[in-house]
Design an enzyme around this catalytic site. Structure first.
Site, PDB file in Angstrom:
ATOM      1  N   ILE A  66      64.821 -54.714 -86.926  1.00 16.62           N
ATOM      2  CA  ILE A  66      63.394 -54.887 -87.234  1.00 16.62           C
ATOM      3  C   ILE A  66      63.123 -54.312 -88.627  1.00 16.62           C
ATOM      4  O   ILE A  66      62.595 -53.204 -88.755  1.00 16.62           O
ATOM      5  CB  ILE A  66      62.489 -54.198 -86.173  1.00 16.62           C
ATOM      6  CG1 ILE A  66      62.929 -54.558 -84.752  1.00 16.62           C
ATOM      7  CG2 ILE A  66      61.028 -54.577 -86.404  1.00 16.62           C
ATOM      8  CD1 ILE A  66      62.109 -53.896 -83.646  1.00 16.62           C
ATOM      9  N   PRO A  67      63.505 -55.026 -89.682  1.00 15.18           N
ATOM     10  CA  PRO A  67      63.127 -54.553 -91.012  1.00 15.18           C
ATOM     11  C   PRO A  67      61.603 -54.542 -91.139  1.00 15.18           C
ATOM     12  O   PRO A  67      60.947 -55.474 -90.669  1.00 15.18           O
ATOM     13  CB  PRO A  67      63.769 -55.579 -91.963  1.00 15.18           C
ATOM     14  CG  PRO A  67      64.165 -56.743 -91.123  1.00 15.18           C
ATOM     15  CD  PRO A  67      64.272 -56.280 -89.719  1.00 15.18           C
ATOM     16  N   HIS A  68      61.056 -53.489 -91.736  1.00 15.76           N
ATOM     17  CA  HIS A  68      59.596 -53.365 -91.741  1.00 15.76           C
ATOM     18  C   HIS A  68      59.113 -52.546 -92.921  1.00 15.76           C
ATOM     19  O   HIS A  68      59.860 -51.737 -93.466  1.00 15.76           O
ATOM     20  CB  HIS A  68      59.117 -52.728 -90.431  1.00 15.76           C
ATOM     21  CG  HIS A  68      59.757 -51.408 -90.121  1.00 15.76           C
ATOM     22  ND1 HIS A  68      60.989 -51.309 -89.518  1.00 15.76           N
ATOM     23  CD2 HIS A  68      59.366 -50.136 -90.330  1.00 15.76           C
ATOM     24  CE1 HIS A  68      61.310 -50.036 -89.353  1.00 15.76           C
ATOM     25  NE2 HIS A  68      60.348 -49.302 -89.844  1.00 15.76           N
ATOM     26  N   ALA A  69      57.853 -52.756 -93.261  1.00 15.25           N
ATOM     27  CA  ALA A  69      57.248 -51.944 -94.330  1.00 15.25           C
ATOM     28  C   ALA A  69      55.735 -52.036 -94.261  1.00 15.25           C
ATOM     29  O   ALA A  69      55.185 -53.057 -93.856  1.00 15.25           O
ATOM     30  CB  ALA A  69      57.714 -52.442 -95.695  1.00 15.25           C
TER      31      ALA A  69
END
Lengths: 151, 134
Positions: A66-69
């Site tokens: 879950i790449p997130h920013a």
């Protein structure tokens, strides 16, 4: 209450990712959001995602990443989903490649919404049944249905 | 020397501020911080009420883990989150072994048998932090 199924659209679902490496996969999913007109500043968004990715593993194991920013490039909570048949190395602790990849963007100032979305998605993906169903879904509409049911 | 530091947390008993000491330690040691929460195993046929309770517990725990991640990111710490099911002592020991953890940290939780945990950890050092995070 945040609903994952309301933050993702069918156009944001890629059932056969072309990219095979982490940064390339992230770029592919970012492009999807840009093409949908959801992200105005692609460069900032990509930099924010990669900054976190360089520091930590967003591969949560079990074949999921879950790449997130939180980013100024997003004006609302946004999700894209990509599926990779071969799997992608997201430096997960369990060492396994990620097949189900959800990209999350949230406005910089909306921390609680962002955390709730991450928590909710992690909870859904922690269930083996959900991972299996998402792995087998034949269409983006089916993915949407699975997410709706899970919530 | 301590490449991987595991911190076991109980979302129901820990406040974010209490983790300052652990975050400081991970920063000083330049360790990858693995934050682990353990939920009790779900009963095979739960009632509607039990299922709801479980849902709330899972939501709260994931929320807490991502709150920690957000703070750690602000401090440029390397962090990984884990949520497992089982008995805490056994699960902590299993994660320590599987992921080659060098140092373990936790708090004196009501549901944690410290002596049993020490036994299960063998030679892996264990640090207990107090409620002030020291």
């Amino acid at each position: 209450m945040i609903r994952i199924s309301e933050a993702i659209r069918e156009e944001g679902i890629v059932l056969n990712l072309k990219a095979q490496e982490k940064v390339a996969v992230i770029k592919e999913l970012v492009s999807v959001m840009v093409d949908m007109g959801l992200i105005q500043d692609e460069e900032t968004f990509l930099a924010d995602i990669l900054k976190r990715e360089n520091l930590e593993s967003t591969g949560i194991g079990l074949g999921v990443a879950i790449p997130h920013a939180r980013t100024t490039a997003a004006s609302e909570l946004l999700l894209a989903f990509g599926r990779s048949a071969n799997g992608v190395d997201f430096d997960s602790l369990d060492g396994k490649p990620s097949h189900l990849i959800f990209l999350i963007a949230a406005p910089e100032e909306n921390k609680s919404q962002y955390i709730m979305a991450l928590a909710r998605l992690s909870k859904i993906l922690h269930k083996e049944e959900m991972r299996t169903r998402l792995s087998k879904a034949a269409t983006p509409a089916e993915v949407m249905e699975i997410l709706k049911e899970a919530e | 020397m301590y490449r991987r530091l595991l911190c076991y947390v109980d979302a129901g008993e820990t406040r974010l501020e209490e983790l300052e000491g652990v975050l400081d330690l991970a920063s000083q040691l330049q360790s990858r911080l693995i934050v682990l929460a353990v939920l009790p195993e779900e009963s095979p046929d739960p009632s509607k009420e039990k299922k709801q309770e479980r849902d709330i517990l899972e939501d709260r725990t994931w929320n807490f883990l991502y709150e920690i991640e957000d703070v750690a990111f602000g401090r440029e710490l390397k962090i990984s989150l884990m949520l497992e099911e089982g008995k805490p002592e056994e699960t902590i020991a299993s994660v320590v072994k599987s992921y080659e953890v060098d140092l373990c940290a936790t708090f004196p939780y009501k549901g944690l048998d410290a002596e049993l945990l020490l036994q299960k950890l063998g030679s892996t050092p264990l640090l207990f932090f107090n409620q002030e995070g020291r």
